[in-house]
Design a protein around this motif. Structure first.
Motif, short mmCIF file in Angstrom:
data_model
loop_
_atom_site.label_atom_id
_atom_site.label_comp_id
_atom_site.label_asym_id
_atom_site.label_seq_id
_atom_site.Cartn_x
_atom_site.Cartn_y
_atom_site.Cartn_z
N PHE A 6 -6.57 54.69 62.63
CA PHE A 6 -7.32 54.81 61.39
C PHE A 6 -8.16 53.57 61.10
N SER A 7 -8.11 52.57 61.98
CA SER A 7 -8.91 51.36 61.76
C SER A 7 -10.41 51.63 61.90
N ILE A 8 -10.77 52.78 62.51
CA ILE A 8 -12.18 53.12 62.62
C ILE A 8 -12.79 53.43 61.26
N PHE A 9 -11.94 53.70 60.26
CA PHE A 9 -12.43 54.00 58.92
C PHE A 9 -12.39 52.79 57.99
N GLU A 10 -11.94 51.65 58.50
CA GLU A 10 -11.81 50.47 57.66
C GLU A 10 -13.11 49.68 57.64
N PRO A 11 -13.49 49.11 56.49
CA PRO A 11 -14.68 48.26 56.43
C PRO A 11 -14.50 47.02 57.31
N SER A 12 -15.50 46.76 58.16
CA SER A 12 -15.39 45.60 59.05
C SER A 12 -16.67 44.78 59.11
N SER A 24 -23.82 51.86 52.93
CA SER A 24 -24.23 53.13 53.53
C SER A 24 -24.10 54.29 52.56
N THR A 25 -23.27 54.12 51.51
CA THR A 25 -23.12 55.19 50.52
C THR A 25 -24.44 55.48 49.83
N LEU A 86 -24.85 60.56 57.55
CA LEU A 86 -24.99 59.17 57.98
C LEU A 86 -23.72 58.70 58.67
N GLY A 87 -22.57 59.23 58.26
CA GLY A 87 -21.31 58.85 58.90
C GLY A 87 -21.19 59.34 60.33
N LEU A 88 -22.01 60.32 60.72
CA LEU A 88 -21.99 60.81 62.10
C LEU A 88 -22.76 59.90 63.04
N TYR A 91 -21.78 53.41 64.39
CA TYR A 91 -21.69 52.14 63.67
C TYR A 91 -22.11 52.25 62.20
N VAL A 92 -22.04 53.46 61.64
CA VAL A 92 -22.32 53.64 60.21
C VAL A 92 -21.01 54.00 59.52
#
Length: 224
Positions: A6-12, A24-25, A86-88, A91-92
């Motif tokens: 689930f780290s792919i969904f964390e802000p980095s 990006s929102t 945009l989430g697709l 790197y967004v």
């Protein structure tokens, strides 16, 4: 190495230790002003037609006195669908997969509807708790069930949107992570599967935005 799926969904991403992922929102807002100062393009005409169609559909679900509210629900649809698409992109940051964003949309909307309904139409709101034709013995249970179903509405709206976006992204990530260990033939099959999943995710992005907006409109239609 990824220690948590689930780290792919964390802000980095950050600039000067300030997180930029949530920017990006609002990235979809940059596409809208172009319609007003440039010559109408095909995509802008298509988007205008979609907005008009949604306006007509939402208008049919509302009372004549509430038809102006369609602007709110079309705007919610636009915000969610921009974020989903945009989430697709690589790197967004997918903000619509976070409960912080989905609850921020559903909870204030539900709370204001409840506040408006109970202040201005208290009798009608009480009548909603007991469906017509309910036996007297079942009335206490129906009030309890209807109250619970009413209270969990913002949570169901938020979880439905976030869970559907997370599920598709996780599946794409899981399949993509197996690529380096596969043969050339299997990589081609995997690539074809990823393309099909991406098309499916594009459809889900539109459907979930529409479902969120339609359910919000239906909840508003009950406050009359």
């Amino acid at each position: 190495m990824m220690t948590n799926l689930f780290s792919i969904f964390e802000p980095s991403s950050s600039i000067f230790n300030l997180s930029t992922n949530w920017v990006s929102t609002f990235a979809g807002l940059f596409f809208i002003p172009y319609i007003y100062w440039a010559s109408p393009a095909r995509w802008s005409m298509l988007w205008s037609k979609i907005n008009l169609t949604l306006h007509k559909e939402f208008k049919a679900l509302l009372l004549p006195s509430h038809t102006g509210s369609t602007v709110l629900f079309v705007s919610i649809f636009s915000l969610i669908v921009f974020n989903n698409f945009l989430g697709l992109l690589p790197y967004v940051f997918t903000s619509s997969s976070h409960m912080a964003m989905t609850l921020s949309l559903s909870l204030p909307l539900w709370f204001t509807l409840m506040l408006f309904g109970w202040i201005n139409h208290a009798k009608h709101m009480f009548a909603h708790l007991v469906p017509q034709g309910t036996p007297f013995a079942l009335m206490p249970f129906m009030v309890l069930i209807e109250t619970i179903s009413n209270v969990i509405r913002p949570g169901t709206l938020a979880v439905r949107l976030a869970a559907n976006m997370i599920a598709g992204h996780l599946l794409l990530t899981l399949l993509g992570g197996t690529g380096p260990s596969l043969s050339t033939t299997l990589v081609l099959l995997l690539l074809s599967a990823q393309i099909l999943l991406l098309i499916l995710e594009s459809a889900v992005a539109i459907i979930q935005s529409y479902v969120f907006a339609v359910l919000s409109t239906l909840y508003t239609g009950e406050i009359n």
